[in-house]
Design a protein around this motif. Structure first.
Motif, PDB file in Angstrom:
ATOM      1  N   ALA A 181       0.855  -1.191   0.000  1.00  0.00           N
ATOM      2  CA  ALA A 181       0.000   0.000   0.000  1.00  0.00           C
ATOM      3  C   ALA A 181       0.888   1.237   0.000  1.00  0.00           C
ATOM      4  O   ALA A 181       0.806   2.101   0.875  1.00  0.00           O
ATOM      5  N   ALA A 182       1.734   1.318  -1.026  1.00  0.00           N
ATOM      6  CA  ALA A 182       2.820   2.301  -1.067  1.00  0.00           C
ATOM      7  C   ALA A 182       2.332   3.740  -1.103  1.00  0.00           C
ATOM      8  O   ALA A 182       3.015   4.645  -0.627  1.00  0.00           O
ATOM      9  N   GLY A 183       1.161   3.985  -1.696  1.00  0.00           N
ATOM     10  CA  GLY A 183       0.637   5.349  -1.756  1.00  0.00           C
ATOM     11  C   GLY A 183       1.577   6.281  -2.484  1.00  0.00           C
ATOM     12  O   GLY A 183       1.928   6.065  -3.643  1.00  0.00           O
ATOM     13  N   HIS A 184       2.041   7.297  -1.789  1.00  0.00           N
ATOM     14  CA  HIS A 184       2.997   8.268  -2.329  1.00  0.00           C
ATOM     15  C   HIS A 184       4.360   7.649  -2.610  1.00  0.00           C
ATOM     16  O   HIS A 184       5.186   8.256  -3.287  1.00  0.00           O
ATOM     17  N   GLY A 185       4.625   6.469  -2.053  1.00  0.00           N
ATOM     18  CA  GLY A 185       5.883   5.769  -2.315  1.00  0.00           C
ATOM     19  C   GLY A 185       7.074   6.228  -1.508  1.00  0.00           C
ATOM     20  O   GLY A 185       8.184   5.711  -1.693  1.00  0.00           O
ATOM     21  N   LEU A 186       6.883   7.157  -0.572  1.00  0.00           N
ATOM     22  CA  LEU A 186       8.027   7.777   0.099  1.00  0.00           C
ATOM     23  C   LEU A 186       8.827   6.805   0.953  1.00  0.00           C
ATOM     24  O   LEU A 186      10.057   6.949   1.069  1.00  0.00           O
ATOM     25  N   TYR A 187       8.183   5.812   1.543  1.00  0.00           N
ATOM     26  CA  TYR A 187       8.934   4.862   2.376  1.00  0.00           C
ATOM     27  C   TYR A 187       9.877   4.026   1.513  1.00  0.00           C
ATOM     28  O   TYR A 187      11.074   3.894   1.823  1.00  0.00           O
ATOM     29  N   GLY A 188       9.368   3.477   0.422  1.00  0.00           N
ATOM     30  CA  GLY A 188      10.226   2.715  -0.478  1.00  0.00           C
ATOM     31  C   GLY A 188      11.292   3.574  -1.118  1.00  0.00           C
ATOM     32  O   GLY A 188      12.437   3.135  -1.311  1.00  0.00           O
ATOM     33  N   ILE A 189      10.950   4.813  -1.426  1.00  0.00           N
ATOM     34  CA  ILE A 189      11.907   5.735  -2.041  1.00  0.00           C
ATOM     35  C   ILE A 189      13.063   6.034  -1.095  1.00  0.00           C
ATOM     36  O   ILE A 189      14.233   6.014  -1.491  1.00  0.00           O
ATOM     37  N   GLU A 190      12.753   6.300   0.175  1.00  0.00           N
ATOM     38  CA  GLU A 190      13.827   6.592   1.142  1.00  0.00           C
ATOM     39  C   GLU A 190      14.723   5.371   1.359  1.00  0.00           C
ATOM     40  O   GLU A 190      15.938   5.512   1.531  1.00  0.00           O
ATOM     41  N   VAL A 191      14.129   4.178   1.340  1.00  0.00           N
ATOM     42  CA  VAL A 191      14.942   2.962   1.453  1.00  0.00           C
ATOM     43  C   VAL A 191      15.840   2.818   0.227  1.00  0.00           C
ATOM     44  O   VAL A 191      17.029   2.480   0.341  1.00  0.00           O
ATOM     45  N   ALA A 192      15.292   3.085  -0.951  1.00  0.00           N
ATOM     46  CA  ALA A 192      16.094   3.000  -2.176  1.00  0.00           C
ATOM     47  C   ALA A 192      17.233   4.007  -2.161  1.00  0.00           C
ATOM     48  O   ALA A 192      18.347   3.711  -2.629  1.00  0.00           O
ATOM     49  N   LYS A 193      16.999   5.180  -1.604  1.00  0.00           N
ATOM     50  CA  LYS A 193      18.062   6.194  -1.503  1.00  0.00           C
ATOM     51  C   LYS A 193      19.132   5.764  -0.506  1.00  0.00           C
ATOM     52  O   LYS A 193      20.329   6.004  -0.712  1.00  0.00           O
ATOM     53  N   ALA A 194      18.700   5.125   0.578  1.00  0.00           N
ATOM     54  CA  ALA A 194      19.649   4.704   1.620  1.00  0.00           C
ATOM     55  C   ALA A 194      20.464   3.484   1.207  1.00  0.00           C
ATOM     56  O   ALA A 194      21.601   3.307   1.666  1.00  0.00           O
ATOM     57  N   PHE A 195      19.876   2.635   0.348  1.00  0.00           N
ATOM     58  CA  PHE A 195      20.536   1.396  -0.074  1.00  0.00           C
ATOM     59  C   PHE A 195      20.584   1.356  -1.603  1.00  0.00           C
ATOM     60  O   PHE A 195      19.621   0.929  -2.254  1.00  0.00           O
ATOM     61  N   PRO A 196      21.679   1.792  -2.193  1.00  0.00           N
ATOM     62  CA  PRO A 196      21.774   1.928  -3.652  1.00  0.00           C
ATOM     63  C   PRO A 196      21.581   0.634  -4.431  1.00  0.00           C
ATOM     64  O   PRO A 196      21.323   0.687  -5.641  1.00  0.00           O
ATOM     65  N   ASP A 197      21.716  -0.513  -3.789  1.00  0.00           N
ATOM     66  CA  ASP A 197      21.535  -1.795  -4.492  1.00  0.00           C
ATOM     67  C   ASP A 197      20.131  -2.368  -4.311  1.00  0.00           C
ATOM     68  O   ASP A 197      19.834  -3.443  -4.845  1.00  0.00           O
ATOM     69  N   ALA A 198      19.288  -1.677  -3.582  1.00  0.00           N
ATOM     70  CA  ALA A 198      17.949  -2.195  -3.291  1.00  0.00           C
ATOM     71  C   ALA A 198      17.015  -2.011  -4.483  1.00  0.00           C
ATOM     72  O   ALA A 198      17.010  -0.967  -5.138  1.00  0.00           O
ATOM     73  N   LEU A 199      16.201  -3.049  -4.737  1.00  0.00           N
ATOM     74  CA  LEU A 199      15.143  -2.990  -5.740  1.00  0.00           C
ATOM     75  C   LEU A 199      13.808  -3.050  -5.005  1.00  0.00           C
ATOM     76  O   LEU A 199      13.567  -3.984  -4.234  1.00  0.00           O
ATOM     77  N   VAL A 200      12.960  -2.070  -5.232  1.00  0.00           N
ATOM     78  CA  VAL A 200      11.720  -1.923  -4.482  1.00  0.00           C
ATOM     79  C   VAL A 200      10.522  -2.267  -5.357  1.00  0.00           C
ATOM     80  O   VAL A 200      10.424  -1.806  -6.498  1.00  0.00           O
ATOM     81  N   THR A 201       9.628  -3.072  -4.824  1.00  0.00           N
ATOM     82  CA  THR A 201       8.335  -3.335  -5.458  1.00  0.00           C
ATOM     83  C   THR A 201       7.270  -2.593  -4.667  1.00  0.00           C
ATOM     84  O   THR A 201       7.114  -2.823  -3.462  1.00  0.00           O
ATOM     85  N   ALA A 202       6.557  -1.686  -5.331  1.00  0.00           N
ATOM     86  CA  ALA A 202       5.521  -0.882  -4.684  1.00  0.00           C
ATOM     87  C   ALA A 202       4.149  -1.347  -5.146  1.00  0.00           C
ATOM     88  O   ALA A 202       3.883  -1.406  -6.349  1.00  0.00           O
ATOM     89  N   ILE A 203       3.270  -1.682  -4.189  1.00  0.00           N
ATOM     90  CA  ILE A 203       1.922  -2.162  -4.507  1.00  0.00           C
ATOM     91  C   ILE A 203       0.879  -1.139  -4.068  1.00  0.00           C
ATOM     92  O   ILE A 203       0.916  -0.658  -2.931  1.00  0.00           O
ATOM     93  N   ASP A 204      -0.018  -0.795  -4.981  1.00  0.00           N
ATOM     94  CA  ASP A 204      -1.174   0.042  -4.643  1.00  0.00           C
ATOM     95  C   ASP A 204      -2.080   0.086  -5.866  1.00  0.00           C
ATOM     96  O   ASP A 204      -1.793  -0.545  -6.881  1.00  0.00           O
ATOM     97  N   TRP A 205      -3.173   0.843  -5.765  1.00  0.00           N
ATOM     98  CA  TRP A 205      -4.056   1.019  -6.911  1.00  0.00           C
ATOM     99  C   TRP A 205      -3.319   1.756  -8.028  1.00  0.00           C
ATOM    100  O   TRP A 205      -2.429   2.573  -7.767  1.00  0.00           O
ATOM    101  N   ALA A 206      -3.694   1.493  -9.276  1.00  0.00           N
ATOM    102  CA  ALA A 206      -2.976   2.012 -10.443  1.00  0.00           C
ATOM    103  C   ALA A 206      -2.849   3.538 -10.424  1.00  0.00           C
ATOM    104  O   ALA A 206      -1.751   4.078 -10.635  1.00  0.00           O
TER     105      ALA A 206
END
Length: 333
Positions: A171-196
């Motif tokens: 339920a990523a919504g704005h995506g900010l949590y996954g985005i901050e993790v991606a910024k903190a961990f340059p090798d991380a691949l994030v899958t974000a789930i929410d309505w289209a």
């Protein structure tokens, strides 16, 4: 006779007037028009297109609420309005009104409050179609609130545990949590789930943050979709509160089954103390869930721990994200 201003019952019963004044000011972009140097009513009228009389009455009321100062012939900002209501501020959160005081929300709360108390819940927003524009408004409105919490979550993860290479943001919504993790961990691949439609907000934010190439958007209902499994980190930001206890257990069981052997599960939510009457914000949030969901709640740490154990985790603990009112939830594997 007690003056209305000294009567908390009067203040509570008429609190809708404060909401209406704030909605009007935000829609007129009044605080940005006033700016840091202040403005006269005539200048504000030319900037907003509103009547001088209407602006005088609104601005005087905002002075009484502590959101403006009056120094004839000008109205000036206060420290609060400068920080939170002027679009020039990085902490501006005026857009949150678009969801927090949306007609749909006001109707849920005020149309028949006794009804959802009697029923123990409401059909609420959980029953609105997934393509409803309210969810896009929600994603955009919550960004000023979520941004500092997302940064603190990324800081916590950077200081604790292993580097996550595969991340699921539910339920990523704005995506900010996954985005901050991606910024903190340059090798991380994030899958974000929410309505289209909601994911278009997350995509825009990911592009602005320069991490769009490492965030995969998956549209659909998080409770029904297959997630793909074996994630090093699963994020549950402000999601559990939408559901009753048993639905949370079912969701957490699914989370546990999609986690890598050494994976981490981190949540963020409003967590009241065990007395359930403090702190004020989580207590208020429990009432919000009563009015807007069929069975959602603000869960205590002991309740989160119980649902985690029932879902196959060792347990759950919470940590302060002060000064943010939410708490970090660590699900122990």
């Amino acid at each position: 006779m007690t003056e209305p201003a000294d009567n908390p019952v009067f203040d509570i019963a008429t609190a809708y007037r404060k909401t209406a004044a704030l909605i009007a000011a935000v829609k007129l972009d009044l605080f940005t028009a006033i700016g840091s140097e202040g403005s006269s009513l005539e200048h504000l009228a030319s900037k907003t297109g509103a009547s001088v009389r209407g602006l005088r009455i609104l601005c005087d009321y905002l002075v009484s609420l502590g959101l403006l100062r009056k120094q004839d012939p000008a109205y000036l900002p206060t420290s609060i309005s400068k920080m939170f209501l002027d679009k020039a501020s990085p902490f501006a959160m005026g857009r949150s009104i678009e969801f927090l005081a949306a007609p749909e929300m006001l109707d849920l709360f005020l149309k028949d409050p006794a009804a959802y108390v009697i029923r123990g819940g409401s059909d609420g927003l959980a029953q609105i179609a997934p393509d409803s524009p309210i969810w896009v408004r929600f994603a955009k409105a919550m960004m000023p609130f979520a941004a500092p919490a997302a940064k603190r979550v990324a800081m916590y993860l950077s200081a604790h545990g292993q580097t996550p290479y595969t991340v699921l943001d539910i339920a990523a919504g704005h995506g900010l949590y996954g985005i901050e993790v991606a910024k903190a961990f340059p090798d991380a691949l994030v899958t974000a789930i929410d309505w289209a439609e909601v994911l278009t907000v997350a995509k825009t934010n990911a592009e602005k943050a320069g991490v769009a190439d490492r965030i995969r958007m998956v549209a659909g209902n998080a409770l029904e979709l297959e997630w793909g499994g074996d994630y090093d980190l699963i994020l549950l930001p402000n999601f559990l509160h939408h559901f009753d206890f048993e639905t949370c257990v079912s969701l957490l069981s699914k989370v546990r089954g999609n986690l890598s052997p050494d994976g981490q599960v981190i949540g963020v939510d409003f967590v009241p103390n065990e007395d359930r009457i403090s702190p004020p914000v989580p207590v208020m949030f429990a009432f919000q869930m009563l009015a807007t969901t069929p069975g959602g709640d603000a869960y205590t740490t002991s309740e989160l721990d119980a649902m985690a154990k029932k879902a196959g985790f060792v347990g759950a603990t919470t940590k302060s994200l002060s000064p943010i009112p939410e708490r970090l939830i660590i699900f122990e594997t």
